[in-house]
Design a protein around this motif. Structure first.
Motif, PDB file in Angstrom:
ATOM      1  N   ARG A 122      -0.590   2.674   9.410  1.00  0.00           N
ATOM      2  CA  ARG A 122       0.260   1.544   9.786  1.00  0.00           C
ATOM      3  C   ARG A 122       0.748   1.690  11.224  1.00  0.00           C
ATOM      4  O   ARG A 122       0.777   0.726  11.982  1.00  0.00           O
ATOM      5  CB  ARG A 122       1.448   1.459   8.820  1.00  0.00           C
ATOM      6  CG  ARG A 122       1.982   0.048   8.682  1.00  0.00           C
ATOM      7  CD  ARG A 122       3.063  -0.031   7.618  1.00  0.00           C
ATOM      8  NE  ARG A 122       4.160   0.876   7.904  1.00  0.00           N
ATOM      9  CZ  ARG A 122       4.848   1.526   6.962  1.00  0.00           C
ATOM     10  NH1 ARG A 122       4.536   1.363   5.710  1.00  0.00           N
ATOM     11  NH2 ARG A 122       5.815   2.335   7.292  1.00  0.00           N
TER      12      ARG A 122
ATOM     13  N   TRP B 204      -4.052  -0.546  17.712  1.00  0.00           N
ATOM     14  CA  TRP B 204      -5.274  -1.335  17.551  1.00  0.00           C
ATOM     15  C   TRP B 204      -5.033  -2.808  17.841  1.00  0.00           C
ATOM     16  O   TRP B 204      -5.861  -3.463  18.453  1.00  0.00           O
ATOM     17  CB  TRP B 204      -5.857  -1.129  16.150  1.00  0.00           C
ATOM     18  CG  TRP B 204      -6.316   0.272  15.933  1.00  0.00           C
ATOM     19  CD1 TRP B 204      -6.782   1.131  16.887  1.00  0.00           C
ATOM     20  CD2 TRP B 204      -6.373   0.986  14.694  1.00  0.00           C
ATOM     21  NE1 TRP B 204      -7.109   2.329  16.291  1.00  0.00           N
ATOM     22  CE2 TRP B 204      -6.873   2.271  14.967  1.00  0.00           C
ATOM     23  CE3 TRP B 204      -6.045   0.633  13.385  1.00  0.00           C
ATOM     24  CZ2 TRP B 204      -7.051   3.221  13.968  1.00  0.00           C
ATOM     25  CZ3 TRP B 204      -6.229   1.580  12.394  1.00  0.00           C
ATOM     26  CH2 TRP B 204      -6.726   2.863  12.681  1.00  0.00           C
ATOM     27  N   PHE B 205      -3.888  -3.324  17.387  1.00  0.00           N
ATOM     28  CA  PHE B 205      -3.569  -4.723  17.653  1.00  0.00           C
ATOM     29  C   PHE B 205      -3.467  -4.964  19.152  1.00  0.00           C
ATOM     30  O   PHE B 205      -3.932  -5.952  19.673  1.00  0.00           O
ATOM     31  CB  PHE B 205      -2.266  -5.120  16.958  1.00  0.00           C
ATOM     32  CG  PHE B 205      -2.442  -5.452  15.494  1.00  0.00           C
ATOM     33  CD1 PHE B 205      -3.462  -6.310  15.087  1.00  0.00           C
ATOM     34  CD2 PHE B 205      -1.585  -4.930  14.536  1.00  0.00           C
ATOM     35  CE1 PHE B 205      -3.626  -6.611  13.741  1.00  0.00           C
ATOM     36  CE2 PHE B 205      -1.750  -5.225  13.188  1.00  0.00           C
ATOM     37  CZ  PHE B 205      -2.776  -6.069  12.797  1.00  0.00           C
TER      38      PHE B 205
ATOM     39  N   LYS C 288      -2.016   1.049  13.704  1.00  0.00           N
ATOM     40  CA  LYS C 288      -2.397  -0.358  13.807  1.00  0.00           C
ATOM     41  C   LYS C 288      -1.676  -1.040  14.960  1.00  0.00           C
ATOM     42  O   LYS C 288      -2.185  -1.987  15.537  1.00  0.00           O
ATOM     43  CB  LYS C 288      -2.114  -1.089  12.493  1.00  0.00           C
ATOM     44  CG  LYS C 288      -3.288  -0.957  11.558  1.00  0.00           C
ATOM     45  CD  LYS C 288      -3.095  -1.791  10.308  1.00  0.00           C
ATOM     46  CE  LYS C 288      -4.304  -1.641   9.397  1.00  0.00           C
ATOM     47  NZ  LYS C 288      -4.024  -2.002   8.025  1.00  0.00           N
ATOM     48  N   GLN C 289      -0.503  -0.546  15.283  1.00  0.00           N
ATOM     49  CA  GLN C 289       0.229  -1.100  16.430  1.00  0.00           C
ATOM     50  C   GLN C 289      -0.605  -0.955  17.693  1.00  0.00           C
ATOM     51  O   GLN C 289      -0.582  -1.817  18.570  1.00  0.00           O
ATOM     52  CB  GLN C 289       1.549  -0.351  16.620  1.00  0.00           C
ATOM     53  CG  GLN C 289       2.530  -0.568  15.493  1.00  0.00           C
ATOM     54  CD  GLN C 289       3.799   0.222  15.753  1.00  0.00           C
ATOM     55  OE1 GLN C 289       4.371   0.170  16.817  1.00  0.00           O
ATOM     56  NE2 GLN C 289       4.226   1.000  14.783  1.00  0.00           N
TER      57      GLN C 289
END
Ligand SMILES: [Zn+2]
Length: 60
Positions: free
Chosen positions: A49, A55-56, A52-53
């Motif tokens: 999670r 990857w975004f 993902k910050q």
């Protein structure tokens, strides 16, 4: 070498040793923790999670 403290996106601590991806920072302790964390470890989804910050941001 300049020691600049960055806030780790995983543990939230300000540290100078670690890796920076885009403008996100992961401290050395968390990076190593992630490497040795097993996929079925309870901590694994948390790391994903947090990652993902990054990857975004890379996607944008
Ligand atoms: Zn950390």
């Amino acid at each position: 070498m300049m020691q600049v403290a960055h806030q780790c996106i995983v543990c939230g601590e300000a540290r100078s040793a670690g890796i920076a991806i885009c403008d996100q920072f992961i401290c050395q302790a968390c990076e190593q923790e992630m490497v040795k964390t097993d996929v079925d470890d309870a901590k694994y989804p948390f790391f994903i999670r947090q990652m993902k910050q990054i990857w975004f941001k890379m996607d944008a």
